[in-house]
Design an enzyme around this catalytic site. Sequence first.
Site, PDB file in Angstrom:
ATOM      1  N   ASP A   1      -8.328  -1.334   1.990  1.00 19.97           N
ATOM      2  CA  ASP A   1      -7.031  -1.532   0.947  1.00 19.97           C
ATOM      3  C   ASP A   1      -6.429  -2.688   1.401  1.00 19.97           C
ATOM      4  O   ASP A   1      -5.868  -3.138   2.182  1.00 19.97           O
ATOM      5  CB  ASP A   1      -6.203  -0.158   1.531  1.00 19.97           C
ATOM      6  CG  ASP A   1      -4.849  -0.331   0.864  1.00 19.97           C
ATOM      7  OD1 ASP A   1      -4.696  -0.941  -0.185  1.00 19.97           O
ATOM      8  OD2 ASP A   1      -3.894   0.408   1.412  1.00 19.97           O
TER       9      ASP A   1
ATOM     10  N   LYS B   1      -1.416 -10.898  -3.793  1.00 17.84           N
ATOM     11  CA  LYS B   1      -1.888  -9.750  -4.798  1.00 17.84           C
ATOM     12  C   LYS B   1      -1.377  -9.902  -6.245  1.00 17.84           C
ATOM     13  O   LYS B   1      -1.907  -9.571  -7.293  1.00 17.84           O
ATOM     14  CB  LYS B   1      -2.015  -8.566  -4.082  1.00 17.84           C
ATOM     15  CG  LYS B   1      -2.539  -7.453  -4.957  1.00 17.84           C
ATOM     16  CD  LYS B   1      -2.745  -6.252  -4.169  1.00 17.84           C
ATOM     17  CE  LYS B   1      -3.079  -5.167  -4.761  1.00 17.84           C
ATOM     18  NZ  LYS B   1      -3.178  -3.756  -3.574  1.00 17.84           N
TER      19      LYS B   1
ATOM     20  N   GLU C   1      -7.004   2.551  -6.296  1.00 17.58           N
ATOM     21  CA  GLU C   1      -6.015   3.091  -5.063  1.00 17.58           C
ATOM     22  C   GLU C   1      -5.826   4.574  -5.259  1.00 17.58           C
ATOM     23  O   GLU C   1      -5.994   5.534  -4.474  1.00 17.58           O
ATOM     24  CB  GLU C   1      -5.025   2.406  -4.945  1.00 17.58           C
ATOM     25  CG  GLU C   1      -5.430   1.013  -4.478  1.00 17.58           C
ATOM     26  CD  GLU C   1      -4.000  -0.129  -4.687  1.00 17.58           C
ATOM     27  OE1 GLU C   1      -3.034   0.125  -5.026  1.00 17.58           O
ATOM     28  OE2 GLU C   1      -4.276  -1.481  -4.541  1.00 17.58           O
TER      29      GLU C   1
ATOM     30  N   ASP D   1       2.702   6.604  -5.628  1.00 17.59           N
ATOM     31  CA  ASP D   1       2.254   5.537  -4.602  1.00 17.59           C
ATOM     32  C   ASP D   1       3.400   4.307  -5.050  1.00 17.59           C
ATOM     33  O   ASP D   1       3.363   3.695  -5.978  1.00 17.59           O
ATOM     34  CB  ASP D   1       0.718   4.878  -4.971  1.00 17.59           C
ATOM     35  CG  ASP D   1       0.605   3.681  -4.172  1.00 17.59           C
ATOM     36  OD1 ASP D   1       1.325   3.144  -3.532  1.00 17.59           O
ATOM     37  OD2 ASP D   1      -0.471   3.080  -4.430  1.00 17.59           O
TER      38      ASP D   1
END
Length: 609
Positions: A8, A70, A171, A193
Amino acid sequence: MERVIGIDLGTTNSCVAIVEESVPTVIPNRGGYKTTPSMVAITEAGKRLVGHIAKRQAITNAENTVHAAKRLIGRKWSSPQVKNAILTAAYKIVEGPHGDVRIHLRDKTYSVPEISAMVLQEMKLFAEDYLSEPISKAVITVPAYFNDNQRQATKDAGQIAGLDVIRIINEPTAAALAYGYGKTEEKTIAVFDLGGGTFDISVLEIGSGGVFRVIATAGDTFLGGEDFDARIIDWLVQGFKDQYGVDLRQDRMALQRLKDAAEKAKCELSSQNETEVNLPFIISSSRNEALHLQRTISRTTLEGLCEDLVERCIDICKQTLEDARLERDEIDDVVLVGGMTRMPKVQESVQDFFGRPPNKGVHPDEVVALGAAIQGAALIDDSKQMILLDVTPHALGIMTYGSNFEELIPQNTTVPTSRSKIFTTSRDNQTAVKILVMQGESQNAAENELLGEFILTGLRRAPKGQVEIEVTFEINSDGIVSVSARDLETGQQQSIQVTASSGLTKEEVGQMMEAAKEYLVDRRASDAFEGARQEAEKLITEIERMFPQVEHIVAASDFGRDAISKARTILDRVRQAIGKKDAAAVKEQMESLARTHRMFKGVVARPNG
Ligand code: AMP
């Protein structure tokens, strides 16, 4: 059979996992932590730091410490997200040679996949340490909303890190895999999330026989923990201004300390009702007096400051259920992912909205990596049948006359899929048509992401609107898009496979891979030296402690004096080898050193010694 790790690669933290004897397990890092900050820094001496050690020095080396890479990966220099990052990041973001984004640290410029590769390389090392075997295959997760370029850039990062990325999965899908692992009931679940930088909600169906079908997915790429931190920072800055008339925002170092303190306070308020922010000597007044920041913040204050942020999450949930044509009570379980879901207010709001307490069985920081590991294990082992039916996170279509976006494959369509549409020419005697393939949700084509283009030539001459062209989009199970266009009358056809661009050329990726390999050789050497040095220094300290006593006991005999002089020579040699950072030489002396140590201990332990 070679094993596959699941990674992850998070905005704030990363996590690596593996399936060991059918049990998905998180691999701890060298410090024993299960997650590692996705931070990279270069020190003044040119040394690379990754993870916790990078985070620890971020305040004093802010310009050379990258966090949240990211947010930049696979993005174009001209994108609004990059413009926004330039304004807020303490490190220098510059334009790359292909309209891509680069990061300048010390005297070198790095591509974003290279920075992410440094984090991946570290995760790979942790896995290799833990498993005592080389690892080269990985499944890496990405947010569901990532477009093809961002996915490709993540793949490139893996490649640079020396990993064969056998699959990129979303994800939320990974979270659902971990949740559904070993369960047999059919269920509809929501994965909520909320991480450091982004919010994502997905609704999935877990069917019998290992079928995972994504029904809908949505999110906000600029809604996450950092926004909560920013609210606390604003509150502290304003309070300080009211009290002392000094603006803390003018001082970069003060701001960095505030950022850290705000995040810490936010996390503490998840388990206590009140916390104190205490930052001594934060700035100097106009009269050069040192000023301190000391303020108590309560959970209620934090909740008030962030109310609208939590509401935004819930609004997106509402919209996603509508898109999925589901009522709230049709959701059997809600899985929480991301560090921010530890905030009690977030949990309460989720519970209020879905009308049920969220699932407590999965760990929000680990569930995504565990899911990636489960997918990795299934990919190499046919007996672990599992079918993932994912959806396209963005609509796909073409640009038509007047810069309009004509959608062919809507958002949230299950892949693999294929759709066709017929278009007509827009000019008289038009013999060629340019097909611009785009991804996005805006009616205005310019606001969407251009994935590729090609020209269909040889059209029959006719008045405008009379030549019909059939455009077909196809997405296969790896998410690869191909587009073809056909003149319906002549059968003339052109097609392309849309190759996503990470912003790097093949050659560049190759060069970066070589550089990463070189780093690894150096890194292994320095790890080996560090290990040998620590072991040797422990023995040296003990030998030195015993020296006076041993000398006293044995100095009377020639044999004893000889042994003492030999011990001195060995100690000198080891010290010299340590001074030269020569791991091999240290190791070479280890046996003599250990022998001396044993001998000294023997002498000291003698009853008359
Ligand atoms: P992730 O991207 O999933 O690693 O989530 C990181 C975000 O979660 C950061 O903004 C953290 O500050 C936040 N976070 C971590 N632990 C807590 C906590 N106990 N309470 C509130 N937020 C947290």
